[in-house]
Write a protein that holds these residues in place. Structure first.
Motif, PDB file in Angstrom:
ATOM      1  N   ALA A 190       0.827  -1.307  -0.087  1.00 52.94           N
ATOM      2  CA  ALA A 190       0.255  -0.038  -0.227  1.00 52.94           C
ATOM      3  C   ALA A 190       1.052   1.221  -0.066  1.00 52.94           C
ATOM      4  CB  ALA A 190      -1.099  -0.121   1.214  1.00 52.94           C
ATOM      5  N   LYS A 191       1.952   1.258   0.646  1.00 57.75           N
ATOM      6  CA  LYS A 191       2.849   2.325   0.579  1.00 57.75           C
ATOM      7  C   LYS A 191       3.475   2.672  -0.626  1.00 57.75           C
ATOM      8  CE  LYS A 191       7.071   4.209   3.072  1.00 57.75           C
ATOM      9  NZ  LYS A 191       8.138   3.717   3.870  1.00 57.75           N
ATOM     10  N   GLU A 192       3.721   1.651  -1.204  1.00 56.01           N
ATOM     11  CA  GLU A 192       4.278   1.845  -2.610  1.00 56.01           C
ATOM     12  C   GLU A 192       3.242   2.384  -3.564  1.00 56.01           C
ATOM     13  OE1 GLU A 192       6.187  -1.960  -3.456  1.00 56.01           O
ATOM     14  OE2 GLU A 192       7.871  -1.245  -2.560  1.00 56.01           O
ATOM     15  N   LEU A 193       2.218   1.791  -3.407  1.00 58.54           N
ATOM     16  CA  LEU A 193       1.014   2.155  -4.331  1.00 58.54           C
ATOM     17  C   LEU A 193       0.744   3.355  -4.082  1.00 58.54           C
ATOM     18  CD1 LEU A 193      -1.138   1.228  -6.601  1.00 58.54           C
ATOM     19  CD2 LEU A 193      -2.738   0.675  -4.396  1.00 58.54           C
ATOM     20  N   ALA A 194       0.464   4.233  -3.035  1.00 58.50           N
ATOM     21  CA  ALA A 194       0.461   5.401  -2.495  1.00 58.50           C
ATOM     22  C   ALA A 194       1.650   6.445  -3.212  1.00 58.50           C
ATOM     23  CB  ALA A 194      -0.036   5.664  -1.153  1.00 58.50           C
ATOM     24  N   GLN A 195       2.675   6.068  -2.880  1.00 54.13           N
ATOM     25  CA  GLN A 195       3.750   6.934  -3.538  1.00 54.13           C
ATOM     26  C   GLN A 195       3.733   7.006  -5.098  1.00 54.13           C
ATOM     27  OE1 GLN A 195       7.640   5.599  -2.535  1.00 54.13           O
ATOM     28  NE2 GLN A 195       8.524   6.988  -3.506  1.00 54.13           N
ATOM     29  N   SER A 196       3.309   6.057  -5.586  1.00 53.34           N
ATOM     30  CA  SER A 196       3.208   5.810  -7.138  1.00 53.34           C
ATOM     31  C   SER A 196       2.538   6.999  -7.602  1.00 53.34           C
ATOM     32  CB  SER A 196       2.979   4.526  -7.650  1.00 53.34           C
ATOM     33  OG  SER A 196       4.173   3.614  -7.424  1.00 53.34           O
ATOM     34  N   ARG A 197       1.074   6.806  -7.002  1.00 54.20           N
ATOM     35  CA  ARG A 197      -0.121   7.690  -7.193  1.00 54.20           C
ATOM     36  C   ARG A 197       0.349   8.968  -6.985  1.00 54.20           C
ATOM     37  NH1 ARG A 197      -5.064   3.882  -5.110  1.00 54.20           N
ATOM     38  NH2 ARG A 197      -5.066   2.569  -6.704  1.00 54.20           N
ATOM     39  N   ARG A 198       1.087   9.651  -5.948  1.00 53.54           N
ATOM     40  CA  ARG A 198       1.473  10.974  -5.589  1.00 53.54           C
ATOM     41  C   ARG A 198       2.388  11.277  -6.741  1.00 53.54           C
ATOM     42  NH1 ARG A 198       1.766   9.005  -0.337  1.00 53.54           N
ATOM     43  NH2 ARG A 198       3.775   8.672  -0.379  1.00 53.54           N
ATOM     44  N   GLU A 199       3.226  10.281  -7.150  1.00 54.16           N
ATOM     45  CA  GLU A 199       4.327  10.712  -8.090  1.00 54.16           C
ATOM     46  C   GLU A 199       3.821  10.775  -9.526  1.00 54.16           C
ATOM     47  OE1 GLU A 199       7.423   8.218  -7.469  1.00 54.16           O
ATOM     48  OE2 GLU A 199       8.093   9.057  -5.594  1.00 54.16           O
ATOM     49  N   GLY A 200       2.478  10.428  -9.662  1.00 53.21           N
ATOM     50  CA  GLY A 200       1.692  10.435 -11.011  1.00 53.21           C
ATOM     51  C   GLY A 200       2.233   9.421 -11.849  1.00 53.21           C
ATOM     52  N   GLN A 201       2.899   8.337 -11.419  1.00 57.21           N
ATOM     53  CA  GLN A 201       3.152   6.931 -12.040  1.00 57.21           C
ATOM     54  C   GLN A 201       1.833   6.280 -12.264  1.00 57.21           C
ATOM     55  OE1 GLN A 201       6.271   5.272 -10.015  1.00 57.21           O
ATOM     56  NE2 GLN A 201       7.671   6.963 -10.365  1.00 57.21           N
ATOM     57  N   LEU A 202       1.704   6.116 -13.667  1.00 55.96           N
ATOM     58  CA  LEU A 202       0.626   5.049 -13.501  1.00 55.96           C
ATOM     59  C   LEU A 202       0.925   3.676 -13.560  1.00 55.96           C
ATOM     60  CD1 LEU A 202      -0.838   7.050 -16.884  1.00 55.96           C
ATOM     61  CD2 LEU A 202      -1.747   6.975 -14.567  1.00 55.96           C
ATOM     62  N   LEU A 203       0.061   2.513 -13.049  1.00 55.84           N
ATOM     63  CA  LEU A 203       0.291   1.613 -12.676  1.00 55.84           C
ATOM     64  C   LEU A 203      -0.508   0.890 -13.742  1.00 55.84           C
ATOM     65  CD1 LEU A 203       0.229   0.895  -9.050  1.00 55.84           C
ATOM     66  CD2 LEU A 203       2.294   0.910 -10.378  1.00 55.84           C
ATOM     67  N   GLY A 204      -0.046  -0.296 -14.311  1.00 55.64           N
ATOM     68  CA  GLY A 204      -0.992  -1.131 -15.453  1.00 55.64           C
ATOM     69  C   GLY A 204      -2.029  -1.584 -14.836  1.00 55.64           C
ATOM     70  N   PRO A 205      -3.002  -2.289 -15.399  1.00 50.31           N
ATOM     71  CA  PRO A 205      -4.317  -2.634 -14.891  1.00 50.31           C
ATOM     72  C   PRO A 205      -4.012  -3.815 -14.205  1.00 50.31           C
ATOM     73  CG  PRO A 205      -4.051  -3.233 -17.331  1.00 50.31           C
ATOM     74  CD  PRO A 205      -3.066  -2.281 -16.859  1.00 50.31           C
ATOM     75  N   LEU A 206      -4.738  -4.101 -13.263  1.00 44.64           N
ATOM     76  CA  LEU A 206      -4.616  -5.325 -12.395  1.00 44.64           C
ATOM     77  C   LEU A 206      -4.871  -6.610 -13.219  1.00 44.64           C
ATOM     78  CD1 LEU A 206      -6.548  -4.267  -8.888  1.00 44.64           C
ATOM     79  CD2 LEU A 206      -4.171  -4.335  -9.459  1.00 44.64           C
TER      80      LEU A 206
END
Length: 75
Positions: free
Chosen positions: A48-64
């Motif tokens: 969850a920490k890495e996911l939140a950080q990625s979202r704050r930095e505007g990095q898009l994660l691929g679909p689940l």
């Protein structure tokens, strides 16, 4: 005897326990055959920490990943 901790090899990331309680004629019934059964859910591969950080930095994660056997189940 209740356990208060688990080995890392015993934890299944992205899994939930199968429901074991059903209401039958105003009484709860426990299905002990599926007591240890789990099913896979849509879960990010990171914490969850890495996911939140990625979202704050505007990095898009691929679909689940698509889990065909979970189609129609609530998660």
């Amino acid at each position: 005897q209740a356990r208060s901790s688990y080995m890392d090899t015993e934890v299944l990331w992205g899994h939930r326990f199968t429901p074991v309680l059903t209401l039958e004629k105003d009484f709860y019934e426990v299905d002990y055959n599926s007591f240890h059964s789990t099913y896979e859910t849509h879960t990010p591969a990171c914490c969850a920490k890495e996911l939140a950080q990625s979202r704050r930095e505007g990095q898009l994660l691929g679909p689940l990943p698509s889990l065909a056997r979970d189609a129609g189940t609530a998660g």
